[in-house]
Design an enzyme around this catalytic site. Structure first.
Site: not given
Length: 291
Positions: A12, A139
């Site tokens: 990410k 996350d």
């Protein structure tokens, strides 16, 4: 023995990260534009039997496979929400650096939830998967369906998927590991809070999109550099690359990225960096829809 199921756990990358406020509970309100790389970890799963995790790969030793590993935490979280869910044995090929600002552990946890969903015929949009992701880490929800999005809140509020222009990048980690809580602890509020990223920006053409990104920032970058000065060296090396359009730190660091105009330029830049900094972790990659 059932055949193993496999999932990629892509890195990410926070293209922008604005910290808006510190909440009373100690968490921080953020706005972040997130894209996903075409490099990452690989997780396999054999359903049935006791929950377990084995690890291999260049970052396995640093990641640790204890009970606090996010793969196991995610598996326990979905088991607590879905009666009779079948768990089993996970094997993680750990390629991404650890505590590096590119969501490696969160991506692994999200991949575990996708694998458990496949093995148990849970629909990808089952709200219990999102609940388990949120319970595992801030996350993890955005990694559950790894497509470009805007993250809000502490990361749990997600926009619909965004279509980005093709983005070619080099990712660099100078060998520093940073605890997210330590970086956030060093964040200082700006005198004038910045406006959040325009969600319409990804619909613009490539040059306009780069201009929109350039007007943004990673508000944790300065705090991270104070803890790990090597980040400043990495950013300087990226900005010195021929054809670098933008260089910035991702997440809470220490991984940084540079955007270039083509796959060939990114690969050439990666080779140059590997030659000059052989101790760094360096990858040429495509982000969020780049072909």
């Amino acid at each position: 023995m059932p055949a193993p199921l496999d999932e990629n756990a892509p890195a990410k990358v926070n293209l922008t990260l604005r910290v808006l406020d510190r909440r009373a509970d100690g968490y921080h309100e953020i706005v972040s534009l997130v894209a996903f790389a075409d490099c990452g970890d690989r997780l396999s799963f054999v359903p049935g039997g006791e929950l377990s995790l084995t690890m291999r790969g260049p970052s396995a030793a640093a990641a640790g496979g204890g009970e606090d590993n996010l793969v196991l935490k995610a598996a326990r979280a979905i088991a607590a929400r879905v009666s009779g869910v079948v768990l089993g044995a996970f094997d993680l090929e750990k390629n991404l650096p650890v505590a590096a600002g590119i969501g490696g552990g969160s991506a692994d946890a999200a991949a575990a939830l996708r694998l458990i969903a496949r093995a148990n015929d849970l629909a990808p949009e089952d709200p219990r998967l999102y609940e388990a992701a949120r319970a595992t880490g801030a996350d993890v929800p955005v990694c559950l369906d790894p497509r470009p999005r805007l993250m809000h809140g502490i990361g749990e509020k997600l926009s619909e998927p965004l279509v980005l222009p093709p983005l070619h990048a080099v990712l660099v980690n100078p060998g520093a590991s940073l605890a997210t809580k330590d970086v956030f602890a060093g964040w200082t509020p700006a005198a004038q809070p910045a406006a959040s990223f325009d969600p319409a920006a990804p619909a613009k053409n490539y040059e306009e999109f780069l201009q929109s990104l350039a007007g943004e920032a990673n508000d944790l970058q300065d705090a991270a550099i104070r803890l790990a000065p090597a980040i400043a060296e990495a950013l300087a090396a990226l900005r010195a690359l021929a054809g670098c359009r933008l260089a910035r730190m991702s997440g809470s660091g220490a991984t940084c990225f540079a955007l270039l105009d083509s796959q060939a330029a990114a690969q050439s830049a990666a080779r140059a960096l590997i030659g000059k900094y052989p101790q760094w972790w360096v990858r040429a990659t495509a982000l969020g829809g780049a072909g």
